[in-house]
Design an enzyme around this catalytic site. Sequence first.
Site, PDB file in Angstrom:
ATOM      1  N   GLU A   1       0.845  -1.188   0.000  1.00 39.16           N
ATOM      2  CA  GLU A   1       0.000   0.000   0.000  1.00 39.16           C
ATOM      3  C   GLU A   1       0.881   1.238   0.000  1.00 39.16           C
ATOM      4  O   GLU A   1       1.789   1.368   0.810  1.00 39.16           O
ATOM      5  CB  GLU A   1      -0.904  -0.001   1.233  1.00 39.16           C
ATOM      6  CG  GLU A   1      -1.867   1.179   1.258  1.00 39.16           C
ATOM      7  CD  GLU A   1      -2.797   1.167   2.458  1.00 39.16           C
ATOM      8  OE1 GLU A   1      -3.414   2.220   2.728  1.00 39.16           O
ATOM      9  OE2 GLU A   1      -2.907   0.132   3.134  1.00 39.16           O
ATOM     10  N   ARG A   2       0.597   2.146  -0.928  1.00 39.96           N
ATOM     11  CA  ARG A   2       1.460   3.314  -1.143  1.00 39.96           C
ATOM     12  C   ARG A   2       2.887   2.873  -1.428  1.00 39.96           C
ATOM     13  O   ARG A   2       3.846   3.482  -0.966  1.00 39.96           O
ATOM     14  CB  ARG A   2       1.418   4.261   0.058  1.00 39.96           C
ATOM     15  CG  ARG A   2       0.026   4.668   0.469  1.00 39.96           C
ATOM     16  CD  ARG A   2      -0.741   5.371  -0.637  1.00 39.96           C
ATOM     17  NE  ARG A   2      -2.133   5.578  -0.280  1.00 39.96           N
ATOM     18  CZ  ARG A   2      -3.068   5.963  -1.142  1.00 39.96           C
ATOM     19  NH1 ARG A   2      -2.749   6.175  -2.413  1.00 39.96           N
ATOM     20  NH2 ARG A   2      -4.310   6.134  -0.760  1.00 39.96           N
ATOM     21  N   ASN A  44      -3.210  -2.082   7.727  1.00 42.21           N
ATOM     22  CA  ASN A  44      -4.474  -2.656   7.274  1.00 42.21           C
ATOM     23  C   ASN A  44      -4.235  -4.152   7.119  1.00 42.21           C
ATOM     24  O   ASN A  44      -4.077  -4.673   6.021  1.00 42.21           O
ATOM     25  CB  ASN A  44      -4.920  -2.015   5.966  1.00 42.21           C
ATOM     26  CG  ASN A  44      -5.238  -0.546   6.140  1.00 42.21           C
ATOM     27  OD1 ASN A  44      -5.904  -0.156   7.092  1.00 42.21           O
ATOM     28  ND2 ASN A  44      -4.746   0.294   5.244  1.00 42.21           N
ATOM     29  N   LYS A  99      -3.998  -1.030  14.294  1.00 49.69           N
ATOM     30  CA  LYS A  99      -4.887   0.025  13.798  1.00 49.69           C
ATOM     31  C   LYS A  99      -6.312  -0.467  14.036  1.00 49.69           C
ATOM     32  O   LYS A  99      -6.684  -1.543  13.564  1.00 49.69           O
ATOM     33  CB  LYS A  99      -4.646   0.266  12.304  1.00 49.69           C
ATOM     34  CG  LYS A  99      -5.630   1.240  11.664  1.00 49.69           C
ATOM     35  CD  LYS A  99      -5.352   1.399  10.171  1.00 49.69           C
ATOM     36  CE  LYS A  99      -6.362   2.337   9.522  1.00 49.69           C
ATOM     37  NZ  LYS A  99      -6.098   2.521   8.070  1.00 49.69           N
ATOM     38  N   GLU A 158     -10.950   4.046   9.382  1.00 52.89           N
ATOM     39  CA  GLU A 158     -11.045   3.760   7.947  1.00 52.89           C
ATOM     40  C   GLU A 158     -11.602   2.365   7.683  1.00 52.89           C
ATOM     41  O   GLU A 158     -11.130   1.623   6.830  1.00 52.89           O
ATOM     42  CB  GLU A 158      -9.681   3.924   7.280  1.00 52.89           C
ATOM     43  CG  GLU A 158      -9.113   5.317   7.396  1.00 52.89           C
ATOM     44  CD  GLU A 158      -7.792   5.483   6.686  1.00 52.89           C
ATOM     45  OE1 GLU A 158      -7.606   6.505   6.013  1.00 52.89           O
ATOM     46  OE2 GLU A 158      -6.931   4.578   6.813  1.00 52.89           O
ATOM     47  N   ARG A 178      -2.124   2.841  17.132  1.00 56.32           N
ATOM     48  CA  ARG A 178      -2.215   4.044  16.306  1.00 56.32           C
ATOM     49  C   ARG A 178      -3.345   4.958  16.778  1.00 56.32           C
ATOM     50  O   ARG A 178      -4.457   4.496  17.025  1.00 56.32           O
ATOM     51  CB  ARG A 178      -2.430   3.694  14.833  1.00 56.32           C
ATOM     52  CG  ARG A 178      -1.238   3.072  14.159  1.00 56.32           C
ATOM     53  CD  ARG A 178      -1.527   2.823  12.690  1.00 56.32           C
ATOM     54  NE  ARG A 178      -0.987   3.855  11.825  1.00 56.32           N
ATOM     55  CZ  ARG A 178      -1.585   4.276  10.705  1.00 56.32           C
ATOM     56  NH1 ARG A 178      -2.762   3.787  10.366  1.00 56.32           N
ATOM     57  NH2 ARG A 178      -1.028   5.178   9.951  1.00 56.32           N
ATOM     58  N   ARG A 238     -12.295  16.797  11.612  1.00 58.38           N
ATOM     59  CA  ARG A 238     -11.508  15.575  11.766  1.00 58.38           C
ATOM     60  C   ARG A 238     -10.246  15.821  12.600  1.00 58.38           C
ATOM     61  O   ARG A 238      -9.755  14.909  13.277  1.00 58.38           O
ATOM     62  CB  ARG A 238     -11.146  15.032  10.382  1.00 58.38           C
ATOM     63  CG  ARG A 238     -10.184  13.871  10.392  1.00 58.38           C
ATOM     64  CD  ARG A 238     -10.029  13.332   8.984  1.00 58.38           C
ATOM     65  NE  ARG A 238      -8.789  12.593   8.809  1.00 58.38           N
ATOM     66  CZ  ARG A 238      -8.378  12.122   7.641  1.00 58.38           C
ATOM     67  NH1 ARG A 238      -9.115  12.290   6.554  1.00 58.38           N
ATOM     68  NH2 ARG A 238      -7.235  11.462   7.542  1.00 58.38           N
ATOM     69  N   LYS A 272       0.321  10.413  14.404  1.00 57.64           N
ATOM     70  CA  LYS A 272       0.808  11.086  13.196  1.00 57.64           C
ATOM     71  C   LYS A 272       1.260  12.502  13.539  1.00 57.64           C
ATOM     72  O   LYS A 272       0.686  13.154  14.415  1.00 57.64           O
ATOM     73  CB  LYS A 272      -0.279  11.131  12.123  1.00 57.64           C
ATOM     74  CG  LYS A 272      -0.578   9.768  11.526  1.00 57.64           C
ATOM     75  CD  LYS A 272      -1.356   9.867  10.223  1.00 57.64           C
ATOM     76  CE  LYS A 272      -1.588   8.485   9.640  1.00 57.64           C
ATOM     77  NZ  LYS A 272      -2.143   8.516   8.271  1.00 57.64           N
ATOM     78  N   ASP A 294      -3.288  13.954   7.993  1.00 55.35           N
ATOM     79  CA  ASP A 294      -2.758  12.744   7.351  1.00 55.35           C
ATOM     80  C   ASP A 294      -1.573  13.072   6.451  1.00 55.35           C
ATOM     81  O   ASP A 294      -1.728  13.180   5.244  1.00 55.35           O
ATOM     82  CB  ASP A 294      -3.865  12.076   6.529  1.00 55.35           C
ATOM     83  CG  ASP A 294      -3.504  10.682   6.054  1.00 55.35           C
ATOM     84  OD1 ASP A 294      -2.471  10.148   6.500  1.00 55.35           O
ATOM     85  OD2 ASP A 294      -4.260  10.118   5.242  1.00 55.35           O
ATOM     86  N   GLU A 305       4.499   9.337  14.435  1.00 55.49           N
ATOM     87  CA  GLU A 305       4.474   8.597  13.176  1.00 55.49           C
ATOM     88  C   GLU A 305       4.801   9.560  12.039  1.00 55.49           C
ATOM     89  O   GLU A 305       4.066  10.509  11.778  1.00 55.49           O
ATOM     90  CB  GLU A 305       3.111   7.940  12.939  1.00 55.49           C
ATOM     91  CG  GLU A 305       3.046   7.126  11.651  1.00 55.49           C
ATOM     92  CD  GLU A 305       1.738   6.368  11.490  1.00 55.49           C
ATOM     93  OE1 GLU A 305       1.372   5.631  12.438  1.00 55.49           O
ATOM     94  OE2 GLU A 305       1.081   6.515  10.450  1.00 55.49           O
ATOM     95  N   GLU A 353       3.494   9.672   0.331  1.00 51.49           N
ATOM     96  CA  GLU A 353       2.133   9.370  -0.104  1.00 51.49           C
ATOM     97  C   GLU A 353       1.430  10.576  -0.717  1.00 51.49           C
ATOM     98  O   GLU A 353       0.870  10.499  -1.808  1.00 51.49           O
ATOM     99  CB  GLU A 353       1.324   8.831   1.081  1.00 51.49           C
ATOM    100  CG  GLU A 353      -0.122   8.546   0.761  1.00 51.49           C
ATOM    101  CD  GLU A 353      -0.898   8.090   1.988  1.00 51.49           C
ATOM    102  OE1 GLU A 353      -2.126   7.965   1.883  1.00 51.49           O
ATOM    103  OE2 GLU A 353      -0.274   7.873   3.050  1.00 51.49           O
TER     104      GLU A 353
END
Length: 836
Positions: free
Chosen positions: A170-171, A213, A294, A298, A331, A347, A371, A376, A398, A404
């Site tokens: 991912e990414r 994920n 996590k 999401e 996280r 958010r 983060k 994000d 993080e 990304e």
Amino acid sequence: MRILPYLALIGLAFAEDGLSGWLRYAPLPSSVSWPYIPHNIVVLNTTKTSPVYTAGQELQRGIQSILGQDCYVSSDSTHESIIVGTLDAYVNAYGNLSQTVDLKEDGFWLSTEGNTVQILGQNERGTLYGAFEYLSMLAQGNFSSVAYASNPDAPIRWVNQWDNLDGSIERGFGGASIFFANGSIVDDLTRVAEYARLLASVGINAIVVNNVNANSTILTPDNINGLGRIADTMRPYGVQIGLSLYFASPTQGVKGQANLTTFDPLDSEVVTWWTNVTSQIYDAIPDMAGYLVKANSEGQPGPITYNRTLAEGANLFAKAVQPYGGIVMFRAFVYNQLNESDWKADRANAAVDFFKPLDGEFDDNVVVQIKYGPIDFQVREPASPLFANLRKTSMAVELQVSQEYLGQQTHLVYLPPLWETVLGFDMRVDNETSLVRNILAGRTFERSLGGYAAVVNVGTNQTWLGSHLSMANFYAYGKLAWDPTQDTTKIHEDWTRLTFGLDQNVIDTITQMAVESWPAYENYSGNLGIQTLTDILYTHFGPNPQSQDNNGWGQWTRADHDTIGMDRTVSNGTGFSGTYPPQIAAMYENISTTPDDLLLWFHHVPYTQRLKSGKTVIQHFYDAHYAGAETAQTFAARWQSLRGKIDDQRFDEQLYRLKYQAGHSIIWRDAIVDFYHNISGIADDHNRVGNHPWRIEAEDMDLNGYKIYTVNPFETASKHHAVITSSNSTVGSISTTLSFPPGKYNIGVNFYDLYGGKSRFEIRVGNVTVGMWKGDSEDYLGHTPSIYLDGHSARRITFGNVDVREGDLLEIVGMPDGIEPAPVDYVVFLPEGVLD
């Protein structure tokens, strides 16, 4: 034991494809002289799985390669030796050092005084770190006489891979996973060992090998055994492995594990399930670092599903790993989708809302992974206020080496200056100095755990990240995690010496490009705190400012025809500013004391709002986007000035990316300024926006086998339109008669390079072929591709120094392929020194 003869290692050590990263150990040039370096390396632990043994092998390899000098590893000490081992082992063998040395966990002592070199670690891992430090000095031609102790600032210095069991990442912009393929662990772990070597060389002590994920099938007995092989491969480098967990795994029918009907963290059967699985993992990996979780973010399941708290969810795993000395990284990336019509919805508030009430409820071996900013991985965010709100909970920041939102490693963006804005930020907790880096190290709130985690998308590409210059971010992350007070420009200079050699012009040129790269990217992507104006609903790569709003993801700009920005004040907005300690809250609450570079993060203002510079917001947008793109135009030329000083392969591969960035920065610039010009109706004071006298729009040319296409988003095409072939099997051409004055021109063609086809193009001027190319960037660039004509697939190719006469016929022939209909946006003819 002697290693291979020096000449036999040349091909291994100096294959200039990027695989060796900063550990090339290139021979020093003949102009460099050096003092006596001992030939004898005394290793105080000869167990082959020991990091001390690895340190001896690394020293032998490095000295032989850098200095061309034979070295011998032995257990016999002479007066002139390099002595490598733990401090305790040294004291047992030779007695106390002549001076007192204070080493923390993973720290090392390095002394090059006299004819004996001492490399002594607090533990075996620290010894290896000291060996790499010494070799870094030698490789940079630094033969200083030194005697110092070096200790890490924080105990947690991890990287997070986002690798999936099918081998995708991912990414992932640097190729497929080096760990996984087809649902299991790969057989050949050669690259894993090479990766562990890179990690150890910059002081990284643990790696989470799979995606946050997560997939529950990582917990099958076969995969647990495979993880054990990964751990065995990385252990000689002192790198422990950790594991991401899927919270609902007990209900997933994992082969070889019991199947439950619940994943409630307080259910006794669930507790037993995780206890048993954890026991199996530690049987295979006795030194596993711990878990990364996590949850409830999401779409991921978590404890909130059962009305349990996030702390109760984290503590489930903490209790399972506690007997083995493991930790849980939990996280803080937890948020819900929101209703944009609610003016107070935000958010950015989520992390504090979810976690502050739980402070003190997490077990001692839980570390909340936060983060750096509240949203994000944006190009600029304020430091997350959660750092100031967890006094009784250990924390780690993080960061993201993976670019990304920041060019996906096709754009040069040196990230450490961005990280510095967070790590050096003073939260003013209790009105006292409270730098984020001190909070992370546990000093501010007297916590024993804490530190750093970075998302690193290393893959099978020989450059590891897909770009040679992006490796500087990886290197610098390790250096800052060890000592966050280091100067990021000096870090880059060191990396450049190690990666490209000692030529001062090379060092200065590449470092200066790097230093300018983040401000440039911020300028042409999104500034004043508005976030990176990319497509948040699709690839996170190219421009699409309208994707930020009118959805529930909460990365809003709240832009309308008159105003822009999030009102995050307590007095009239979402209240986010009030989540900081009082002094910081007061600064952000007041528009006059809010820094301009975060103005639109905290305040909703008219486009005509005056900044401290005197410019209006909208004019700053115009000027900044033009300035950022203009800086990006210089990178390729500066890189080209180094031709002959860098090996051909790496030179050509990076030049391709810098040329791509030059073109894509203009696409970014035009998309953003056109969008806000359109929505605000306010003209650019310098008459640049929408005014391109050197361009010829494709839709205005004579079309043969082509048709006009309306591009969406509109701002990702000049004048909102492009042309595509009439069908995907039709060869088409577009042509026009030129009316520019005769002379030499640089010709740029903006076209679209879709995933799923490799159209071919030819451009002719005056019946002379100027160039031919293909839409094949998927073969060379790792960014997330697009199947649409948009800001992600938009590209520019340039042809320099072309003779043009008035009345010449310009013709572009397009040959479609697959789903790609040879799309063309425009052609630009630029006299020398003119920027489009």
